[in-house]
Design a protein around this motif. Structure first.
Motif, PDB file in Angstrom:
ATOM      1  N   GLY A 136      49.036  39.806  31.369  1.00 44.62           N
ATOM      2  CA  GLY A 136      47.601  40.008  31.225  1.00 44.62           C
ATOM      3  C   GLY A 136      46.967  39.181  30.121  1.00 44.62           C
ATOM      4  O   GLY A 136      45.746  39.242  29.911  1.00 44.62           O
ATOM      5  N   GLU A 137      47.771  38.406  29.417  1.00 41.38           N
ATOM      6  CA  GLU A 137      47.236  37.598  28.326  1.00 41.38           C
ATOM      7  C   GLU A 137      46.515  36.370  28.869  1.00 41.38           C
ATOM      8  O   GLU A 137      46.946  35.771  29.857  1.00 41.38           O
ATOM      9  N   PRO A 138      45.407  35.964  28.234  1.00 41.01           N
ATOM     10  CA  PRO A 138      44.714  34.750  28.667  1.00 41.01           C
ATOM     11  C   PRO A 138      45.615  33.527  28.543  1.00 41.01           C
ATOM     12  O   PRO A 138      46.410  33.415  27.597  1.00 41.01           O
ATOM     13  N   ARG A 139      45.493  32.625  29.530  1.00 40.35           N
ATOM     14  CA  ARG A 139      46.308  31.413  29.536  1.00 40.35           C
ATOM     15  C   ARG A 139      45.422  30.180  29.656  1.00 40.35           C
ATOM     16  O   ARG A 139      44.425  30.174  30.397  1.00 40.35           O
ATOM     17  N   ALA A 140      45.791  29.142  28.931  1.00 41.11           N
ATOM     18  CA  ALA A 140      44.989  27.912  28.861  1.00 41.11           C
ATOM     19  C   ALA A 140      45.300  27.022  30.063  1.00 41.11           C
ATOM     20  O   ALA A 140      45.993  26.009  29.955  1.00 41.11           O
ATOM     21  N   LEU A 141      44.766  27.406  31.213  1.00 39.06           N
ATOM     22  CA  LEU A 141      45.142  26.771  32.480  1.00 39.06           C
ATOM     23  C   LEU A 141      43.972  26.144  33.240  1.00 39.06           C
ATOM     24  O   LEU A 141      44.140  25.762  34.392  1.00 39.06           O
ATOM     25  N   SER A 142      42.812  26.033  32.624  1.00 39.88           N
ATOM     26  CA  SER A 142      41.656  25.562  33.396  1.00 39.88           C
ATOM     27  C   SER A 142      41.880  24.177  33.987  1.00 39.88           C
ATOM     28  O   SER A 142      41.525  23.930  35.149  1.00 39.88           O
ATOM     29  N   ALA A 143      42.502  23.276  33.233  1.00 38.48           N
ATOM     30  CA  ALA A 143      42.735  21.926  33.750  1.00 38.48           C
ATOM     31  C   ALA A 143      43.685  21.967  34.943  1.00 38.48           C
ATOM     32  O   ALA A 143      43.476  21.257  35.946  1.00 38.48           O
ATOM     33  N   ALA A 148      49.191  32.989  37.579  1.00 39.76           N
ATOM     34  CA  ALA A 148      48.023  33.484  36.859  1.00 39.76           C
ATOM     35  C   ALA A 148      47.026  34.051  37.854  1.00 39.76           C
ATOM     36  O   ALA A 148      47.197  33.945  39.070  1.00 39.76           O
ATOM     37  N   SER A 149      46.009  34.676  37.332  1.00 37.70           N
ATOM     38  CA  SER A 149      44.911  35.148  38.159  1.00 37.70           C
ATOM     39  C   SER A 149      43.638  35.070  37.339  1.00 37.70           C
ATOM     40  O   SER A 149      43.619  34.512  36.229  1.00 37.70           O
ATOM     41  N   VAL A 150      42.551  35.631  37.879  1.00 37.73           N
ATOM     42  CA  VAL A 150      41.272  35.622  37.170  1.00 37.73           C
ATOM     43  C   VAL A 150      40.817  37.059  36.951  1.00 37.73           C
ATOM     44  O   VAL A 150      41.102  37.952  37.748  1.00 37.73           O
ATOM     45  N   ALA A 151      40.102  37.262  35.861  1.00 39.61           N
ATOM     46  CA  ALA A 151      39.556  38.583  35.539  1.00 39.61           C
ATOM     47  C   ALA A 151      38.108  38.414  35.111  1.00 39.61           C
ATOM     48  O   ALA A 151      37.804  37.585  34.243  1.00 39.61           O
ATOM     49  N   ALA A 152      37.220  39.191  35.720  1.00 30.97           N
ATOM     50  CA  ALA A 152      35.807  39.173  35.341  1.00 30.97           C
ATOM     51  C   ALA A 152      35.630  40.083  34.130  1.00 30.97           C
ATOM     52  O   ALA A 152      35.126  41.202  34.210  1.00 30.97           O
ATOM     53  N   LEU A 153      36.092  39.598  32.999  1.00 30.14           N
ATOM     54  CA  LEU A 153      36.015  40.305  31.723  1.00 30.14           C
ATOM     55  C   LEU A 153      35.270  39.404  30.744  1.00 30.14           C
ATOM     56  O   LEU A 153      35.586  38.217  30.618  1.00 30.14           O
ATOM     57  N   ALA A 154      34.311  39.964  30.029  1.00 28.28           N
ATOM     58  CA  ALA A 154      33.485  39.134  29.156  1.00 28.28           C
ATOM     59  C   ALA A 154      34.172  38.779  27.843  1.00 28.28           C
ATOM     60  O   ALA A 154      33.781  37.823  27.172  1.00 28.28           O
ATOM     61  N   THR A 155      35.174  39.560  27.448  1.00 25.54           N
ATOM     62  CA  THR A 155      36.094  39.193  26.373  1.00 25.54           C
ATOM     63  C   THR A 155      37.481  39.651  26.785  1.00 25.54           C
ATOM     64  O   THR A 155      37.628  40.529  27.631  1.00 25.54           O
ATOM     65  N   SER A 156      38.484  39.088  26.168  1.00 27.59           N
ATOM     66  CA  SER A 156      39.856  39.498  26.459  1.00 27.59           C
ATOM     67  C   SER A 156      40.172  40.812  25.737  1.00 27.59           C
ATOM     68  O   SER A 156      40.017  40.905  24.515  1.00 27.59           O
ATOM     69  N   PRO A 157      40.636  41.823  26.454  1.00 30.86           N
ATOM     70  CA  PRO A 157      41.081  43.035  25.763  1.00 30.86           C
ATOM     71  C   PRO A 157      42.289  42.783  24.863  1.00 30.86           C
ATOM     72  O   PRO A 157      42.438  43.433  23.824  1.00 30.86           O
ATOM     73  N   LEU A 158      43.154  41.852  25.261  1.00 31.00           N
ATOM     74  CA  LEU A 158      44.370  41.556  24.508  1.00 31.00           C
ATOM     75  C   LEU A 158      44.121  40.459  23.477  1.00 31.00           C
ATOM     76  O   LEU A 158      43.250  39.605  23.656  1.00 31.00           O
ATOM     77  N   VAL A 217      44.945  47.761  31.447  1.00 32.11           N
ATOM     78  CA  VAL A 217      43.505  47.571  31.649  1.00 32.11           C
ATOM     79  C   VAL A 217      43.247  46.228  32.319  1.00 32.11           C
ATOM     80  O   VAL A 217      42.491  46.134  33.296  1.00 32.11           O
ATOM     81  N   VAL A 218      43.892  45.180  31.814  1.00 30.72           N
ATOM     82  CA  VAL A 218      43.681  43.853  32.400  1.00 30.72           C
ATOM     83  C   VAL A 218      44.178  43.814  33.845  1.00 30.72           C
ATOM     84  O   VAL A 218      43.505  43.281  34.732  1.00 30.72           O
ATOM     85  N   THR A 219      45.339  44.386  34.088  1.00 30.84           N
ATOM     86  CA  THR A 219      45.896  44.391  35.451  1.00 30.84           C
ATOM     87  C   THR A 219      44.931  45.033  36.439  1.00 30.84           C
ATOM     88  O   THR A 219      44.683  44.511  37.532  1.00 30.84           O
ATOM     89  N   GLU A 220      44.384  46.176  36.072  1.00 38.03           N
ATOM     90  CA  GLU A 220      43.446  46.864  36.958  1.00 38.03           C
ATOM     91  C   GLU A 220      42.141  46.088  37.089  1.00 38.03           C
ATOM     92  O   GLU A 220      41.534  46.047  38.171  1.00 38.03           O
ATOM     93  N   CYS A 221      41.705  45.440  36.016  1.00 39.38           N
ATOM     94  CA  CYS A 221      40.464  44.667  36.088  1.00 39.38           C
ATOM     95  C   CYS A 221      40.618  43.418  36.949  1.00 39.38           C
ATOM     96  O   CYS A 221      39.655  42.984  37.601  1.00 39.38           O
TER      97      CYS A 221
END
Length: 363
Positions: A18-25, A84-94, A353-357
């Protein structure tokens, strides 16, 4: 009927941790290799842990909802090959250490703004509504100012920051407010005055260009639209559609007021900042500042006042029944901030929380 388009910023997260990953590129590279990748839809943002998409302009809100769900699903599909996946979260909970993109613009922001840029891993929702001219657009901006904090409260979806409860419904808006050009603005009175102000801001040397004019609502520098930028990205796509519907109603209502010679409310920027803080702090859980009186009122009463303010425009577009239903659901189940806190209380971990979101993002 005015067309509406939406830009959503999404978090890229590891499917297991559930941690954010620097994968946009890497995700954008996957999009470019796909014959149906729709490269024009997706783009990178300041931090490599986020991805943005933009819908096409739509006049039917049902069609807008279809597009939002489609591009969220496509973003997730392209991230899937990277675990990875995407989460519509405005900030990272983790907790996260954001990674600024390598592009020239992003590096300029890093150099000039230091920690403000480095810590700016926030995801917003921008709603574009068509206008006939810059003059009409500025008249709209002048008249919607007091209603923007209500949209922020409805969309609030960022209660956690670096693994801790921030005490806010929308902590994203507090972090975003660190930019020197962000937040509510004065009444401009004319398109000439608006463009003069923007020109002076860029000429100050603090801002790189017009793209850094981060008003809560502005004239788009790319499209013939007003761009309302105050909202968090919404966890549930139906909330995004509700937000877009109300924004179009606000724009149409303001344009009619202008044509009828009705002047804008003269609330000062200081009061508007207080209203924005109140909306960010409590979301829909407490009082808000009522846009007509600038005094505290129950959040539900203020949300319903927004609906009544735009009702005539919604009647004309045929959006009243769907808007009433969506508002009732939002007031019953809560915004993303309430959902996240309830998930933490039930599941006991921010990872859950991230998994469910992630699941709810793609519902």
């Amino acid at each position: 009927m005015r067309s509406v388009g939406v830009e959503e910023e999404l978090l890229l997260v590891d499917r297991e941790s559930g941690e954010p990953r620097a994968l946009s590129a890497a995700v954008l590279a996957a999009v470019s290799r796909d014959p149906q990748g729709n490269e024009e839809v997706f783009e990178s943002e300041l931090q490599r842990q986020q991805l943005e998409f933009a819908t096409r302009p739509q006049t039917a809100m049902a069609d807008l909802g279809v597009e939002i769900r489609r591009w969220r699903a496509e973003a997730a599909r392209h991230a899937e090959g990277l675990n990875a996946s995407v989460a519509a979260l405005a900030t990272s909970p983790l907790p996260v250490s954001p990674t600024i993109g390598t592009g020239e613009r992003h590096q300029w922001l890093k150099e000039h703004f230091g920690l403000t840029a480095q810590e700016q891993l926030t995801c917003g929702c921008h709603v574009h509504v068509s206008v006939e001219s810059d003059e009409e657009g500025v008249a709209v901006l002048d008249r919607i100012r007091p209603w923007l904090p209500v949209l922020l409260a409805m969309s609030a979806n960022s209660p956690f920051w670096q693994g801790e409860d921030s005490g806010y419904g929308s902590y994203r808006s507090r972090v975003w407010g660190r930019w020197p050009s962000a937040g509510p603005v004065e009444v401009f009175g004319s398109a000439d005055r608006y463009h003069e102000q923007v020109g002076d801001m860029v000429a100050s040397g603090v801002l790189r260009d017009e793209g850094m004019v981060y008003f809560d609502a502005r004239l788009s520098h790319s499209y013939p639209t007003v761009e309302i930028r105050v909202a968090d990205v919404c966890l549930d796509p139906s909330t995004t559609v509700l937000l877009a519907t109300l924004v179009r109603g606000l724009v149409e209502t303001a344009a009619r007021q202008w044509r009828d010679g009705e002047p804008p409310a003269r609330h000062g920027v200081t009061l508007l900042r207080l209203a924005s803080w109140r909306a960010a702090r409590s979301g829909l859980e407490d009082t808000l500042i009522h846009p007509l009186t600038m005094r505290p009122a129950p959040a539900e009463a203020v949300v319903r006042a927004l609906f009544e303010h735009v009702r005539d425009a919604l009647e004309e577009s045929g959006d009243v029944p769907a808007t009433q239903e969506a508002l009732a659901m939002l007031l019953k189940t809560g915004n993303g901030a309430r959902v996240q806190r309830e998930l933490l209380e039930r599941e006991g971990s921010l990872r859950s929380v991230v998994t469910e979101c992630v699941r709810r993002t793609l519902d």
